[in-house]
Design an enzyme around this catalytic site. Structure first.
Site, mmCIF file in Angstrom:
data_model
loop_
_atom_site.group_PDB
_atom_site.id
_atom_site.type_symbol
_atom_site.label_atom_id
_atom_site.label_comp_id
_atom_site.label_asym_id
_atom_site.label_seq_id
_atom_site.Cartn_x
_atom_site.Cartn_y
_atom_site.Cartn_z
ATOM 1 N N GLY A 171 2.765 2.342 10.580
ATOM 2 C CA GLY A 171 3.774 3.591 10.271
ATOM 3 C C GLY A 171 4.599 4.180 11.372
ATOM 4 O O GLY A 171 4.961 5.061 12.023
ATOM 5 N N GLY A 210 2.595 -1.053 4.499
ATOM 6 C CA GLY A 210 3.223 0.411 4.009
ATOM 7 C C GLY A 210 4.814 1.005 3.780
ATOM 8 O O GLY A 210 5.320 0.701 2.444
ATOM 9 N N GLY A 211 5.382 1.523 4.246
ATOM 10 C CA GLY A 211 6.516 1.840 4.236
ATOM 11 C C GLY A 211 7.590 1.040 3.673
ATOM 12 O O GLY A 211 7.582 1.558 2.229
ATOM 13 N N GLU A 253 -6.640 4.380 7.922
ATOM 14 C CA GLU A 253 -6.473 5.778 7.561
ATOM 15 C C GLU A 253 -7.210 6.543 6.913
ATOM 16 O O GLU A 253 -8.212 7.729 7.133
ATOM 17 C CB GLU A 253 -4.916 6.175 6.608
ATOM 18 C CG GLU A 253 -4.082 6.066 7.783
ATOM 19 C CD GLU A 253 -2.694 5.578 6.939
ATOM 20 O OE1 GLU A 253 -3.328 5.409 5.491
ATOM 21 O OE2 GLU A 253 -1.694 4.411 7.233
ATOM 22 N N HIS A 302 -9.416 0.962 4.968
ATOM 23 C CA HIS A 302 -7.857 1.574 5.648
ATOM 24 C C HIS A 302 -7.675 1.771 6.835
ATOM 25 O O HIS A 302 -9.395 3.414 6.520
ATOM 26 C CB HIS A 302 -6.746 2.149 4.145
ATOM 27 C CG HIS A 302 -6.083 1.437 5.163
ATOM 28 N ND1 HIS A 302 -5.403 3.123 5.983
ATOM 29 C CD2 HIS A 302 -4.418 0.697 5.171
ATOM 30 C CE1 HIS A 302 -3.290 2.228 6.427
ATOM 31 N NE2 HIS A 302 -3.343 1.289 5.810
ATOM 32 N N SER A 306 3.593 -1.784 10.459
ATOM 33 C CA SER A 306 4.878 -1.803 10.077
ATOM 34 C C SER A 306 6.006 -3.449 9.667
ATOM 35 O O SER A 306 6.859 -3.725 10.516
ATOM 36 C CB SER A 306 6.386 -1.740 11.438
ATOM 37 O OG SER A 306 4.835 -0.409 11.962
ATOM 38 N N ASN A 355 1.036 -1.882 0.163
ATOM 39 C CA ASN A 355 -0.117 -0.009 0.215
ATOM 40 C C ASN A 355 1.073 0.995 -0.009
ATOM 41 O O ASN A 355 2.056 1.451 1.021
ATOM 42 C CB ASN A 355 -0.706 0.254 1.189
ATOM 43 C CG ASN A 355 -1.959 1.119 1.441
ATOM 44 O OD1 ASN A 355 -1.448 2.032 0.059
ATOM 45 N ND2 ASN A 355 -2.106 1.423 2.686
ATOM 46 N N TRP A 356 0.417 1.987 -1.348
ATOM 47 C CA TRP A 356 1.760 2.629 -0.856
ATOM 48 C C TRP A 356 1.634 4.049 -0.682
ATOM 49 O O TRP A 356 1.941 5.493 -0.308
ATOM 50 C CB TRP A 356 2.462 3.212 -2.867
ATOM 51 C CG TRP A 356 3.283 2.571 -3.322
ATOM 52 C CD1 TRP A 356 3.640 1.458 -2.880
ATOM 53 C CD2 TRP A 356 3.606 2.955 -4.887
ATOM 54 N NE1 TRP A 356 5.160 0.835 -3.376
ATOM 55 C CE2 TRP A 356 4.722 1.324 -4.739
ATOM 56 C CE3 TRP A 356 3.295 2.963 -5.628
ATOM 57 C CZ2 TRP A 356 5.656 1.317 -6.015
ATOM 58 C CZ3 TRP A 356 3.947 3.226 -6.848
ATOM 59 C CH2 TRP A 356 5.559 2.291 -7.376
ATOM 60 N N LYS A 357 0.014 4.327 -0.039
ATOM 61 C CA LYS A 357 -0.385 5.387 0.393
ATOM 62 C C LYS A 357 -0.686 6.787 -0.340
ATOM 63 O O LYS A 357 -0.660 6.443 -2.242
ATOM 64 C CB LYS A 357 -0.484 5.989 1.994
ATOM 65 C CG LYS A 357 0.405 3.846 2.651
ATOM 66 C CD LYS A 357 0.011 4.367 4.102
ATOM 67 C CE LYS A 357 -0.062 3.088 5.250
ATOM 68 N NZ LYS A 357 -0.370 3.098 6.412
ATOM 69 N N GLU A 400 -5.414 -4.887 10.809
ATOM 70 C CA GLU A 400 -4.410 -3.973 10.581
ATOM 71 C C GLU A 400 -3.829 -3.481 11.825
ATOM 72 O O GLU A 400 -5.112 -2.268 11.911
ATOM 73 C CB GLU A 400 -4.327 -3.118 9.531
ATOM 74 C CG GLU A 400 -4.103 -3.340 8.651
ATOM 75 C CD GLU A 400 -2.923 -2.664 6.824
ATOM 76 O OE1 GLU A 400 -2.389 -2.842 6.730
ATOM 77 O OE2 GLU A 400 -3.421 -1.066 7.346
HETATM 78 P P1 13P Z 1 3.350 0.463 7.452
HETATM 79 O O1 13P Z 1 4.015 -0.712 7.046
HETATM 80 O O2 13P Z 1 4.075 1.742 7.207
HETATM 81 O O3 13P Z 1 3.180 0.210 9.002
HETATM 82 O O4 13P Z 1 2.064 0.454 6.848
HETATM 83 C C1 13P Z 1 0.593 -0.323 7.402
HETATM 84 C C2 13P Z 1 -0.617 -0.215 6.526
HETATM 85 O O5 13P Z 1 -1.041 0.920 6.935
HETATM 86 C C3 13P Z 1 -0.662 -1.119 5.281
HETATM 87 O O6 13P Z 1 -1.197 -1.183 4.608
#
Ligand code: 13P
Length: 245
Positions: free
Chosen positions: A169, A230-231, A93, A91, A209, A4-6, A163
């Site tokens: 993050g 994510g990251g 967020e 998600h 993470s 997920n590149w957000k 999640e």
């Molecule tokens: P991180 O891997 O950056 O913690 O993000 C997780 C995430 O929200 C994937 O959708």
């Protein structure tokens, strides 16, 4: 294994990522994998991934496939037409910052399925929920409101992502046992609603993470089937290491 590149990367950076990433996963046949970039990067991602095993997905979609006057929204059918196979829905967020509810999650999931996309439906508790011992209660509420309204046939085509919000993050990965326990309770909710076979078949991804150095411990848990990253999915070497694991 889904990335997920957000709200990161431009089309040029998307092209650059795939040029580095695809050779690193060329020998990988054991896992399905996908990248979900921001909407504007989808054409670049689809073009770059053509002929590879990488799937492309959106990060959200509207709850109907009919076009209309809904500024800022995209229909699942548009994602499908653009070459997507997947879409992330609900998600944390989106739940925290953009008013996503269990009801809209269910609507978006049904519309995505109608368009032939594979929805990756996210659930997870906040830190305060966990500290209050309410993790399973929150998961049940999100499952009952956002997923249980699917038909069994619809349910058979979704992926669930667990999640924990406090692990996103923050570098605070849930321990494999904590994640494994939450996955187990999600699978129990699935079994109670959709039966044993559905519970055994559904893929439940862990997100929060995930990095190349902790994926092994997480994936050793019997109820963890993959990761929503994510990251670490922004870096070709890191995401390739996770896919290749
Ligand atoms: P991180 O891997 O950056 O913690 O993000 C997780 C995430 O929200 C994937 O959708």
């Amino acid at each position: 294994m889904a990335g997920n590149w957000k709200m990161f990367k431009t089309p040029a950076e998307t092209k650059d990522f795939f040029a580095k990433f695809l050779p690193l996963v060329a020998g990988s046949t054991h896992a399905d994998f996908a990248i979900c970039p921001p909407f504007v990067n989808i054409p670049a991602a689809v073009e770059a991934a053509a002929g590879s095993r990488a799937g492309i997905g959106g990060q959200n979609c509207y709850w109907q496939n009919k076009e209309g006057a809904f500024t800022g929204e995209v229909t699942p059918a548009m994602l499908k037409a653009a070459g997507c196979a997947y879409v992330i829905i609900g998600h944390s967020e989106r739940r925290q910052f953009f008013g996503e509810t269990d009801e809209t999650v269910l609507g978006r999931t049904k519309a995505a399925l109608e368009a032939g996309l594979i929805p990756m439906v996210c659930v997870g508790e906040m830190l305060a929920d966990r500290e209050a011992g309410k993790t399973n209660e929150v998961l049940a509420t999100q499952f009952n409101g956002g997923i249980a309204g699917l038909t069994p046939e619809e349910f058979s085509r979704i992926v669930i992502a667990y999640e924990p919000v406090w692990a996103i993050g923050t570098g605070k990965v849930a321990t494999p046992e904590m994640a494994g326990d939450a996955h187990k309770s999600i699978r129990a909710l699935v079994e109670a609603k959709f039966g044993k076979n559905a519970a055994a078949a559904v893929r439940i991804l862990y997100g929060g993470s995930v990095k190349p150095d902790n994926v092994k411990g997480l994936m050793a848990q019997p109820d963890i089937d993959g990761a929503l990253v994510g990251g670490a999915a922004l870096k070709p070497e890191d995401f390739a290491a996770i896919v290749n694991f």
